[in-house]
Structures are given as structure tokens and as C-alpha cells.
Write a protein that holds these residues in place. Sequence first.
Motif, PDB file in Angstrom:
ATOM      1  N   LYS A 136       0.837  -1.195   0.000  1.00 19.49           N
ATOM      2  CA  LYS A 136       0.000   0.000   0.000  1.00 19.49           C
ATOM      3  C   LYS A 136       0.877   1.251   0.000  1.00 19.49           C
ATOM      4  O   LYS A 136       1.811   1.361   0.789  1.00 19.49           O
ATOM      5  N   ARG A 152      -0.021  -4.535   3.670  1.00 18.57           N
ATOM      6  CA  ARG A 152      -1.306  -4.964   4.218  1.00 18.57           C
ATOM      7  C   ARG A 152      -1.157  -6.431   4.576  1.00 18.57           C
ATOM      8  O   ARG A 152      -0.847  -7.261   3.732  1.00 18.57           O
ATOM      9  N   ASP A 158      -1.830  -2.281   9.045  1.00 21.81           N
ATOM     10  CA  ASP A 158      -0.824  -2.057   8.009  1.00 21.81           C
ATOM     11  C   ASP A 158       0.535  -1.837   8.671  1.00 21.81           C
ATOM     12  O   ASP A 158       0.646  -1.159   9.691  1.00 21.81           O
ATOM     13  N   GLU A 189      -1.586  -1.056  -3.969  1.00 22.75           N
ATOM     14  CA  GLU A 189      -2.749  -0.220  -3.681  1.00 22.75           C
ATOM     15  C   GLU A 189      -2.313   1.198  -3.369  1.00 22.75           C
ATOM     16  O   GLU A 189      -1.204   1.424  -2.917  1.00 22.75           O
TER      17      GLU A 189
END
Length: 191
Positions: A136, A152, A158, A189
Motif C-alpha cells: 500500500k 497490508r 498495516d 494499492e
Amino acid sequence: MSSESKSSQSEKELSGLVLEQKIKGSRKVSNYLVASMLSIGGVGFLLASFSSYFGRDFLPLGNPSTLIFVPQGLVMGLYGLAAFLLAIYFWRLINIDYGSGVNRFDKNKGVLSLSRRGLFKNIEIEIPIDEIKAVKLEVREGFNPLRRVSLRIKGRKDLPISRVGSPKPLLDLENEGAEIARFLEVNLEGI
């Protein structure tokens, strides 16, 4: 095939199975400057305080011996002591390179190993690579900007894995995240 070419080929295969990232810590120019200024300022305030107490000039600048000790000299001494203690703290952080470490993604063992240097002890975390769902990228602009790469992980919060400090350029952040996602074969992401 010669033994040299076999060994270089096996090294390439191993390097394809291990991704290692070095994380820089607190040994930055800005920290050296702040620690130096605090040291010089703290010593200056302490010398001004001693000058007002003993009635002799210990500083080449100004005339601090004329200061009245009880309100002014005492307060300057407290400021000097606070600055000097803060400088010692900064020099200690620089000395141990606080926050430095390594992110090691090892497909052979199937483990992500994170290690960071702490103030009193080193922090080491191992997470199975199978538990990583995605990489992420977090970007927040404004007064307190944030640009970091995090992982993640199934059933956990996270996990940030990038360096703390001044925000990275977006291109570098994207490249770092893409490299990790490509290596782990997971989604990227964010942004």
C-alpha cells in the motif's frame, strides 16, 4: 560449464529469491546541525550563567558577568542545561543511528524480516510472506505530509516499511512500492 559461471548463476537465482532494502536512520545532515547548534547554545548559556554567578566573564562576547544571578543567571543556566541535555540525546541518536535497519524479503524461507535500531534495543519482526495481502502506498499532503510504503497483512494493521523523515518524491515512492509488489507477486494499492 566452469565452476565460476555456475556460482554466478546460482547467485543470480538467490538474488531473485531475496530482496533486501537498507533503511537509513538518524545520521542525517539536519540532525548533525541541530545537535551542534544545541551543544554550542547550551554551553554558551551555561557559561553565561557561570559568569553571572562568579562575576567573571567566561564568554568572549558581551559582558555576562554584569547579569544578576538570581533571576537572569539562574534562568540562563536552566536553559543551558536543558539545551545541553537535549544535545546529548541528539548525539546519542546519531551515534546509534536510530531507526536504521533492513527489510529482507526471503522467498527461500518464506519470511519477511524487518530489523530496526532502537534507543535501548534492536527491534526485529518476522512475518510469513504468505500473510502479506498487498503493498500500500500512502500519500497525504498538507501541513503534515505523509508518503510511505506499507504492507497490508492478514488479520493485522498495516505495517509501514519505508523510512521516516522528509517525504519522498512520488516517483521514488511508486518505484519502491512497485518493486516490492512485483517481487512478492501481490497487488499495489494507493495513489
